[in-house]
Design an enzyme around this catalytic site. Sequence first.
Site, PDB file in Angstrom:
ATOM      1  N   ASN A   1     -10.615  -2.555  -6.036  1.00 34.73           N
ATOM      2  CA  ASN A   1      -9.805  -1.604  -6.808  1.00 34.73           C
ATOM      3  C   ASN A   1     -10.383  -1.318  -8.206  1.00 34.73           C
ATOM      4  OD1 ASN A   1      -6.654  -2.745  -5.393  1.00 34.73           O
ATOM      5  ND2 ASN A   1      -7.871  -0.974  -4.815  1.00 34.73           N
TER       6      ASN A   1
ATOM      7  N   ASP B   1       0.834  -1.219   0.000  1.00 30.00           N
ATOM      8  CA  ASP B   1       0.000   0.000   0.000  1.00 30.00           C
ATOM      9  C   ASP B   1       0.862   1.259   0.000  1.00 30.00           C
ATOM     10  OD1 ASP B   1      -2.417   1.337  -0.036  1.00 30.00           O
ATOM     11  OD2 ASP B   1      -2.615   1.350   2.148  1.00 30.00           O
TER      12      ASP B   1
HETATM   13  C1  IPE Z   1      -5.319  -2.736  -0.534  1.00 28.71           C
HETATM   14  O1  IPE Z   1      -5.004  -1.402  -0.696  1.00 28.71           O
HETATM   15  C2  IPE Z   1      -5.298  -3.444  -1.869  1.00 28.71           C
HETATM   16  C3  IPE Z   1      -3.966  -3.623  -2.425  1.00 28.71           C
HETATM   17  C4  IPE Z   1      -2.833  -3.332  -1.858  1.00 28.71           C
HETATM   18  C5  IPE Z   1      -3.958  -4.224  -3.734  1.00 28.71           C
HETATM   19  P1  IPE Z   1      -6.124  -0.294  -0.895  1.00 28.71           P
HETATM   20  O2  IPE Z   1      -5.408   1.002  -1.000  1.00 28.71           O
HETATM   21  O3  IPE Z   1      -7.020  -0.658  -2.009  1.00 28.71           O
HETATM   22  O4  IPE Z   1      -6.940  -0.400   0.472  1.00 28.71           O
HETATM   23  P2  IPE Z   1      -7.823   0.682   1.239  1.00 28.71           P
HETATM   24  O5  IPE Z   1      -8.805   1.225   0.248  1.00 28.71           O
HETATM   25  O6  IPE Z   1      -6.892   1.749   1.711  1.00 28.71           O
HETATM   26  O7  IPE Z   1      -8.449  -0.059   2.369  1.00 28.71           O
HETATM   27  C1  IPE Z   2      -1.288   0.368  -3.547  1.00 30.52           C
HETATM   28  O1  IPE Z   2      -1.119   1.742  -3.515  1.00 30.52           O
HETATM   29  C2  IPE Z   2      -1.499  -0.164  -4.937  1.00 30.52           C
HETATM   30  C3  IPE Z   2      -2.868  -0.646  -5.217  1.00 30.52           C
HETATM   31  C4  IPE Z   2      -3.845  -0.699  -4.355  1.00 30.52           C
HETATM   32  C5  IPE Z   2      -3.131  -1.145  -6.555  1.00 30.52           C
HETATM   33  P1  IPE Z   2      -2.351   2.731  -3.525  1.00 30.52           P
HETATM   34  O2  IPE Z   2      -2.725   3.029  -4.949  1.00 30.52           O
HETATM   35  O3  IPE Z   2      -3.471   2.212  -2.704  1.00 30.52           O
HETATM   36  O4  IPE Z   2      -1.729   4.041  -2.863  1.00 30.52           O
HETATM   37  P2  IPE Z   2      -2.393   4.949  -1.735  1.00 30.52           P
HETATM   38  O5  IPE Z   2      -2.794   4.050  -0.629  1.00 30.52           O
HETATM   39  O6  IPE Z   2      -3.564   5.622  -2.389  1.00 30.52           O
HETATM   40  O7  IPE Z   2      -1.316   5.893  -1.347  1.00 30.52           O
HETATM   41 MG    MG Z   3      -4.016   2.395  -0.770  1.00 31.91          MG
END
Ligand code: IPE
Ligand code: IPE
Ligand code: MG
Length: 256
Positions: A72, A24
Amino acid sequence: MARKKAERPDFGGPFPEHIAIIMDGNGRWAKGRGMRRVFGHKEGIGSVREITTECAALGVKSLTLYAFSVENWKRPKPEVAFLMSLLEEFLVKERPTLMDNAVRLRAIGRIDDLPSDALARLRETETLTAANDGMLLRLALSYGARTEIADALKAFARDLQAGRADAGSIDEETLRRYLYDPATPDPDLLIRTSGEMRISNFLLWQISYAEIYVAKECWPEFRTPQLHAALADYAKRVRKFGGLVSDAPEASESKA
Ligand code: IPE
Ligand code: IPE
Ligand code: MG
């Protein structure tokens, strides 16, 4: 390139066989540097390569990376399209690294949701690496733990109707057999990056007794030193699985 020899540092205690990571903070990493979110995703690929290679060299048996959740898909279309093309590129470009490190790649999730090109590259890479005898790298793609449990229930109901299953004998092991990849033992260590303290629908069944470690770094900056810090922390944990530590005096008292 020759396969890197395992030279595991002494972390001072138990070492996890299966590590699962919620990768994340890509967007925040980029925003913090005045860049668009997609640059964070691109930089995150460097961490995937480094962490995969290091885990393989350390002798980790399975590494599960949460790459894209069922939730996602709700993100803006251009970001989803970018992530899918990045996945496709990763699945081709990383083949030499996977082969050099004897890594077997497998996907878990609603794989059929992926765009056809990404899906084709995924199947090719799975086939190419299938005979590798090193670490298993599982990519969670279009993955959701609730979806996984719902899919398991659906498959069980089908078997029940066809007379291949018996409702009276359902136990934990029965349910496990219907999950996406039942043969892989549960994660010992669950890492989440970027300081976020939540599970976000990842492996709910399988992490029942995983040790949780939250790293403050965003995923693009989670590299070998940060992995080693997580492993050193894990080495200090005492896993009890609801019982008592076997060498504690109280444990032997209760057995008497
Ligand atoms: C979790 O991260 C999913 C992945 C790392 C693929 P998200 O960024 O989607 O999770 P939330 O929305 O912060 O809970
Ligand atoms: C994790 O990084 C990657 C995916 C969930 C695909 P994020 O895209 O969730 O990045 P933040 O959490 O918004 O910073
Ligand atoms: Mg995230």
